[in-house]
Design a protein around this motif. Sequence first.
Motif, short mmCIF file in Angstrom:
data_model
loop_
_atom_site.label_atom_id
_atom_site.label_comp_id
_atom_site.label_asym_id
_atom_site.label_seq_id
_atom_site.Cartn_x
_atom_site.Cartn_y
_atom_site.Cartn_z
N VAL A 283 0.85 -1.19 0.00
CA VAL A 283 0.00 0.00 0.00
C VAL A 283 0.89 1.24 0.00
O VAL A 283 1.72 1.41 0.90
CB VAL A 283 -0.92 0.02 1.24
N LEU A 284 0.73 2.10 -1.00
CA LEU A 284 1.47 3.36 -1.03
C LEU A 284 0.72 4.36 -0.16
O LEU A 284 -0.43 4.72 -0.45
CB LEU A 284 1.58 3.87 -2.46
N VAL A 285 1.36 4.79 0.93
CA VAL A 285 0.76 5.71 1.89
C VAL A 285 1.47 7.04 1.79
O VAL A 285 2.70 7.11 1.93
CB VAL A 285 0.86 5.16 3.33
N ILE A 286 0.72 8.10 1.53
CA ILE A 286 1.30 9.41 1.22
C ILE A 286 0.90 10.40 2.29
O ILE A 286 -0.29 10.63 2.55
CB ILE A 286 0.82 9.90 -0.16
N GLY A 287 1.91 11.00 2.93
CA GLY A 287 1.67 12.06 3.89
C GLY A 287 1.95 13.42 3.29
O GLY A 287 3.06 13.66 2.79
N THR A 288 0.97 14.31 3.33
CA THR A 288 1.09 15.64 2.71
C THR A 288 0.93 16.78 3.70
O THR A 288 0.85 17.93 3.27
CB THR A 288 0.03 15.82 1.61
#
Length: 245
Positions: A93-98
């Motif tokens: 799972v690609l988890v992206i924090g912005t």
Amino acid sequence: MPAIEAMPLPPGVTELLLQASTATITMQLLKRGFRGLAINGVRPMNPAAARFAGPAVTLRYIPGREDICQAPKPTDPDSAQRIAIEGTPAGHVLVIGTEREIRAGTLGDILAWRLKMRGIAAVVSDGAMRDAPVMAGIDLPIFAAANAAPASMTNLHPVEVQVPIGCGGVPVFPGDALVGDLDGVVVIPRHLVEEVARDSAEQERMERFVQREVRRGRAIGGLYPPDDATKAQYRDWLQAGEPED
């Protein structure tokens, strides 16, 4: 381009997690003292493709700055975003924090299709996504906080992969397990994933029995949560092959 090391979940764990709802998993985490591991404010772009489970690969964005965030060129060196797109192992799972930046999309339809074709389990971002009409038709779980037309480099700069990040107010470490459905996305610390998966699957079985009893007109006292008599009835139900009526 540097490879991202695969961190598959232990054998059988993904299958158990896919048997459990995020509601059940959050209850199992609560029993272990964890109250804040449901990612806040994200929803599936395609509600028909919301169910997933897998280990996390993380991508961290920081706020963009005009001198470093330019329109992309073919000669640009590989960015953290490109490394994540081309390097996230299948089934992860690609988890992206912005930092919850929703003025620009973290991904668009072309990158989402690339992840789909590479066999990624899901994408979760606490930011926005572009190309919402196309995203809504991709058979890939993609969770985001909003839709946005501008490209990521308008307000975001990708800086790192495979580092601890915050996503929707939840700490996510590489290799943690994520599970998603129409209720949202929950993070399971890696060291707890086997026991949480096991106990979540068992809770789902027990709750199927409880639902059966409620549909038959039974009151919830002693049933939900179950007392010793109900637990004995549940064991009998299991031995009988889990009949529906």
